[in-house]
Motif scaffolding. Structure first.
Motif, PDB file in Angstrom:
ATOM      1  N   ILE A  92       1.701  -3.611   3.827  1.00 42.66           N
ATOM      2  CA  ILE A  92       3.077  -3.120   3.795  1.00 42.66           C
ATOM      3  C   ILE A  92       3.062  -1.662   3.331  1.00 42.66           C
ATOM      4  CG2 ILE A  92       5.361  -3.378   2.737  1.00 42.66           C
ATOM      5  CD1 ILE A  92       4.686  -5.657   4.628  1.00 42.66           C
ATOM      6  N   GLY A  93       3.595  -0.782   4.180  1.00 40.78           N
ATOM      7  CA  GLY A  93       3.612   0.646   3.891  1.00 40.78           C
ATOM      8  C   GLY A  93       4.908   1.107   3.248  1.00 40.78           C
ATOM      9  N   ARG A  94       4.988   2.420   2.996  1.00 39.54           N
ATOM     10  CA  ARG A  94       6.109   3.007   2.265  1.00 39.54           C
ATOM     11  C   ARG A  94       7.460   2.825   2.951  1.00 39.54           C
ATOM     12  NH1 ARG A  94       2.366   7.134   2.074  1.00 39.54           N
ATOM     13  NH2 ARG A  94       3.650   8.481   3.376  1.00 39.54           N
ATOM     14  N   ASP A 152       0.831  -1.204   0.000  1.00 39.37           N
ATOM     15  CA  ASP A 152       0.000   0.000   0.000  1.00 39.37           C
ATOM     16  C   ASP A 152       0.867   1.257   0.000  1.00 39.37           C
ATOM     17  OD1 ASP A 152      -1.827   2.019   0.392  1.00 39.37           O
ATOM     18  OD2 ASP A 152      -2.808   1.076   2.097  1.00 39.37           O
ATOM     19  N   THR A 153       0.971   1.906  -1.158  1.00 43.48           N
ATOM     20  CA  THR A 153       1.783   3.118  -1.260  1.00 43.48           C
ATOM     21  C   THR A 153       1.142   4.295  -0.541  1.00 43.48           C
ATOM     22  OG1 THR A 153       0.754   3.726  -3.361  1.00 43.48           O
ATOM     23  CG2 THR A 153       2.770   2.397  -3.468  1.00 43.48           C
ATOM     24  N   GLY A 154      -0.107   4.174  -0.132  1.00 40.57           N
ATOM     25  CA  GLY A 154      -0.786   5.250   0.588  1.00 40.57           C
ATOM     26  C   GLY A 154      -0.538   5.221   2.089  1.00 40.57           C
ATOM     27  N   ALA A 155       0.005   4.129   2.584  1.00 39.38           N
ATOM     28  CA  ALA A 155       0.270   3.998   4.028  1.00 39.38           C
ATOM     29  C   ALA A 155       1.759   4.205   4.287  1.00 39.38           C
ATOM     30  CB  ALA A 155      -0.148   2.615   4.512  1.00 39.38           C
ATOM     31  N   LEU A 156       2.086   4.899   5.349  1.00 32.12           N
ATOM     32  CA  LEU A 156       3.486   5.106   5.695  1.00 32.12           C
ATOM     33  C   LEU A 156       4.034   3.900   6.463  1.00 32.12           C
ATOM     34  CD1 LEU A 156       5.956   6.935   5.757  1.00 32.12           C
ATOM     35  CD2 LEU A 156       5.034   7.954   7.848  1.00 32.12           C
ATOM     36  N   THR A 157       3.320   3.491   7.505  1.00 36.34           N
ATOM     37  CA  THR A 157       3.753   2.392   8.360  1.00 36.34           C
ATOM     38  C   THR A 157       3.004   1.116   7.989  1.00 36.34           C
ATOM     39  OG1 THR A 157       4.125   3.969  10.139  1.00 36.34           O
ATOM     40  CG2 THR A 157       4.003   1.664  10.771  1.00 36.34           C
ATOM     41  N   SER A 158       3.685   0.002   8.021  1.00 40.84           N
ATOM     42  CA  SER A 158       3.048  -1.288   7.770  1.00 40.84           C
ATOM     43  C   SER A 158       2.107  -1.618   8.916  1.00 40.84           C
ATOM     44  CB  SER A 158       4.108  -2.378   7.630  1.00 40.84           C
ATOM     45  OG  SER A 158       4.960  -2.098   6.534  1.00 40.84           O
ATOM     46  N   SER A 159       1.129  -2.483   8.654  1.00 41.04           N
ATOM     47  CA  SER A 159       0.136  -2.835   9.665  1.00 41.04           C
ATOM     48  C   SER A 159      -0.084  -4.342   9.655  1.00 41.04           C
ATOM     49  CB  SER A 159      -1.175  -2.101   9.344  1.00 41.04           C
ATOM     50  OG  SER A 159      -2.146  -2.386  10.313  1.00 41.04           O
ATOM     51  N   LEU A 160      -0.313  -4.887  10.839  1.00 39.59           N
ATOM     52  CA  LEU A 160      -0.522  -6.320  11.008  1.00 39.59           C
ATOM     53  C   LEU A 160      -1.809  -6.549  11.769  1.00 39.59           C
ATOM     54  CD1 LEU A 160       0.707  -9.285  10.971  1.00 39.59           C
ATOM     55  CD2 LEU A 160       1.710  -8.700  13.178  1.00 39.59           C
ATOM     56  N   GLN A 162      14.338 -12.273   0.647  1.00 45.30           N
ATOM     57  CA  GLN A 162      14.904 -11.402   1.668  1.00 45.30           C
ATOM     58  C   GLN A 162      14.109 -11.461   2.969  1.00 45.30           C
ATOM     59  OE1 GLN A 162      17.650  -9.300   1.385  1.00 45.30           O
ATOM     60  NE2 GLN A 162      18.038 -10.298  -0.563  1.00 45.30           N
ATOM     61  N   VAL A 163      14.811 -11.387   4.086  1.00 41.20           N
ATOM     62  CA  VAL A 163      14.172 -11.281   5.394  1.00 41.20           C
ATOM     63  C   VAL A 163      14.263  -9.825   5.821  1.00 41.20           C
ATOM     64  CG1 VAL A 163      14.253 -11.948   7.827  1.00 41.20           C
ATOM     65  CG2 VAL A 163      14.714 -13.645   6.045  1.00 41.20           C
ATOM     66  N   TYR A 164      13.134  -9.257   6.212  1.00 42.65           N
ATOM     67  CA  TYR A 164      13.069  -7.864   6.620  1.00 42.65           C
ATOM     68  C   TYR A 164      12.672  -7.778   8.090  1.00 42.65           C
ATOM     69  CZ  TYR A 164      13.126  -7.040   1.618  1.00 42.65           C
ATOM     70  OH  TYR A 164      13.474  -7.031   0.298  1.00 42.65           O
ATOM     71  N   ASP A 165      13.400  -6.977   8.847  1.00 43.76           N
ATOM     72  CA  ASP A 165      13.027  -6.625  10.213  1.00 43.76           C
ATOM     73  C   ASP A 165      12.308  -5.296  10.087  1.00 43.76           C
ATOM     74  OD1 ASP A 165      14.171  -8.727  11.805  1.00 43.76           O
ATOM     75  OD2 ASP A 165      16.130  -7.930  11.252  1.00 43.76           O
ATOM     76  N   GLU A 166      11.002  -5.328  10.180  1.00 41.86           N
ATOM     77  CA  GLU A 166      10.215  -4.122   9.926  1.00 41.86           C
ATOM     78  C   GLU A 166       9.303  -3.807  11.093  1.00 41.86           C
ATOM     79  OE1 GLU A 166      10.763  -2.106   7.494  1.00 41.86           O
ATOM     80  OE2 GLU A 166      12.094  -3.408   6.372  1.00 41.86           O
ATOM     81  N   GLN A 167       8.827  -2.580  11.124  1.00 39.49           N
ATOM     82  CA  GLN A 167       7.903  -2.150  12.157  1.00 39.49           C
ATOM     83  C   GLN A 167       6.474  -2.221  11.624  1.00 39.49           C
ATOM     84  OE1 GLN A 167       9.054   1.667  13.709  1.00 39.49           O
ATOM     85  NE2 GLN A 167      10.778   0.792  14.796  1.00 39.49           N
ATOM     86  N   VAL A 201       7.142  -2.676  22.592  1.00 41.69           N
ATOM     87  CA  VAL A 201       6.550  -1.575  21.838  1.00 41.69           C
ATOM     88  C   VAL A 201       7.672  -0.618  21.454  1.00 41.69           C
ATOM     89  CG1 VAL A 201       4.932   0.360  21.907  1.00 41.69           C
ATOM     90  CG2 VAL A 201       4.319  -1.812  22.995  1.00 41.69           C
ATOM     91  N   GLU A 202       7.874  -0.442  20.162  1.00 45.60           N
ATOM     92  CA  GLU A 202       8.908   0.458  19.645  1.00 45.60           C
ATOM     93  C   GLU A 202       8.477   1.914  19.781  1.00 45.60           C
ATOM     94  OE1 GLU A 202      11.883  -0.576  18.508  1.00 45.60           O
ATOM     95  OE2 GLU A 202      11.377  -2.682  18.798  1.00 45.60           O
ATOM     96  N   ARG A 203       7.208   2.151  19.502  1.00 47.50           N
ATOM     97  CA  ARG A 203       6.641   3.497  19.543  1.00 47.50           C
ATOM     98  C   ARG A 203       5.137   3.367  19.369  1.00 47.50           C
ATOM     99  NH1 ARG A 203       6.029   5.315  13.962  1.00 47.50           N
ATOM    100  NH2 ARG A 203       6.868   3.699  12.613  1.00 47.50           N
ATOM    101  N   ASN A 204       4.435   4.459  19.430  1.00 47.04           N
ATOM    102  CA  ASN A 204       3.008   4.491  19.141  1.00 47.04           C
ATOM    103  C   ASN A 204       2.793   5.466  17.991  1.00 47.04           C
ATOM    104  OD1 ASN A 204       1.438   2.876  21.260  1.00 47.04           O
ATOM    105  ND2 ASN A 204       2.903   4.026  22.480  1.00 47.04           N
ATOM    106  N   VAL A 205       1.828   5.151  17.130  1.00 46.46           N
ATOM    107  CA  VAL A 205       1.511   6.042  16.019  1.00 46.46           C
ATOM    108  C   VAL A 205       0.054   6.476  16.112  1.00 46.46           C
ATOM    109  CG1 VAL A 205       3.217   5.142  14.395  1.00 46.46           C
ATOM    110  CG2 VAL A 205       0.950   4.124  14.458  1.00 46.46           C
ATOM    111  N   ARG A 206      -0.195   7.653  15.613  1.00 44.97           N
ATOM    112  CA  ARG A 206      -1.557   8.151  15.493  1.00 44.97           C
ATOM    113  C   ARG A 206      -1.976   7.937  14.053  1.00 44.97           C
ATOM    114  NH1 ARG A 206      -3.898  13.821  15.041  1.00 44.97           N
ATOM    115  NH2 ARG A 206      -6.031  13.512  15.766  1.00 44.97           N
ATOM    116  N   VAL A 207      -3.036   7.157  13.870  1.00 49.04           N
ATOM    117  CA  VAL A 207      -3.506   6.808  12.532  1.00 49.04           C
ATOM    118  C   VAL A 207      -4.849   7.477  12.301  1.00 49.04           C
ATOM    119  CG1 VAL A 207      -4.150   4.911  11.002  1.00 49.04           C
ATOM    120  CG2 VAL A 207      -2.285   4.616  12.631  1.00 49.04           C
ATOM    121  N   ARG A 208      -4.943   8.171  11.172  1.00 52.80           N
ATOM    122  CA  ARG A 208      -6.207   8.810  10.799  1.00 52.80           C
ATOM    123  C   ARG A 208      -6.816   8.036   9.645  1.00 52.80           C
ATOM    124  NH1 ARG A 208      -2.749  13.236  11.557  1.00 52.80           N
ATOM    125  NH2 ARG A 208      -2.227  13.132   9.356  1.00 52.80           N
TER     126      ARG A 208
END
Length: 177
Positions: free
Chosen positions: A147-149, A53-61, A127-132, A100-107
């Motif tokens: 998967i975000g940008r 998803d190129t519209g999302a910055l952070t990936s989501s699970l 490839q193996v990715y360590d992602e948030q 918890v690495e951080r918290n994000v505000r999602v609109r």
């Protein structure tokens, strides 16, 4: 006369730069992925469909039953990932605990909310990715992983007319390290 020489030298430098960048670009053909791909959650080796998803910055699970707690003075979260293994078709429920690495505000259309972000390992292609990943109940969504940008910049370009261009090929030895 001096201006003419300077212009010629500048033009020659631009041509040399263009040729050198062109050779580099030709040597590194960018990978083009479909808007839906298959990945593996690691180290569990669970196959899952992921939406790029190129519209999302952070990936989501997709995460259920989120429970915040503290461990050694740090914020952690306990959650379940419930999904259909895309290889076997079986429903899988996996328990996780992550710092918890951080918290994000999602609109979104439903308003704004705060979500915990955790690090996860995922195999995409070879490839193996360590992602948030921000954790959210994606039960009503078609794809449990988005998967975000921030991750896409490491993967390659997305072609919206394609799907399933890669098969996860991370070996068991790679998945555990």
């Amino acid at each position: 006369m001096t201006c003419w020489i300077f212009q010629r030298i500048a033009a020659l430098l631009l041509i040399l730069l263009a040729v050198s960048f062109g050779a580099t670009a030709a040597d590194k053909t960018p990978r083009i992925l479909g808007w839906v791909e298959e990945g593996l959650l690691l180290p569990e080796q669970v196959s899952v469909k992921i939406k790029l998803d190129t519209g999302a910055l952070t990936s989501s699970l997709d995460a259920r039953d989120l429970e915040a707690f503290e461990r050694d003075g740090e914020k952690w979260v306990r959650f379940k990932v419930e999904l259909k293994d895309s290889k076997t078709g079986k429903q899988v429920s996996l328990p996780f605990e992550r710092r918890v690495e951080r918290n994000v505000r999602v609109r979104g259309a439903g308003g704004a909310e705060r979500r915990p972000v955790v690090s996860m390992r995922m195999c995409i292609g070879d490839q193996v990715y360590d992602e948030q990943f921000s954790l959210n109940d994606r039960d009503r969504m078609l794809y449990p992983v988005l998967i975000g940008r921030r991750t896409l910049e490491h993967l390659g370009a997305v072609d919206a007319s394609r799907t399933f261009t890669l098969q996860p090929k991370c070996g068991k030895r790679t998945a555990k390290t």
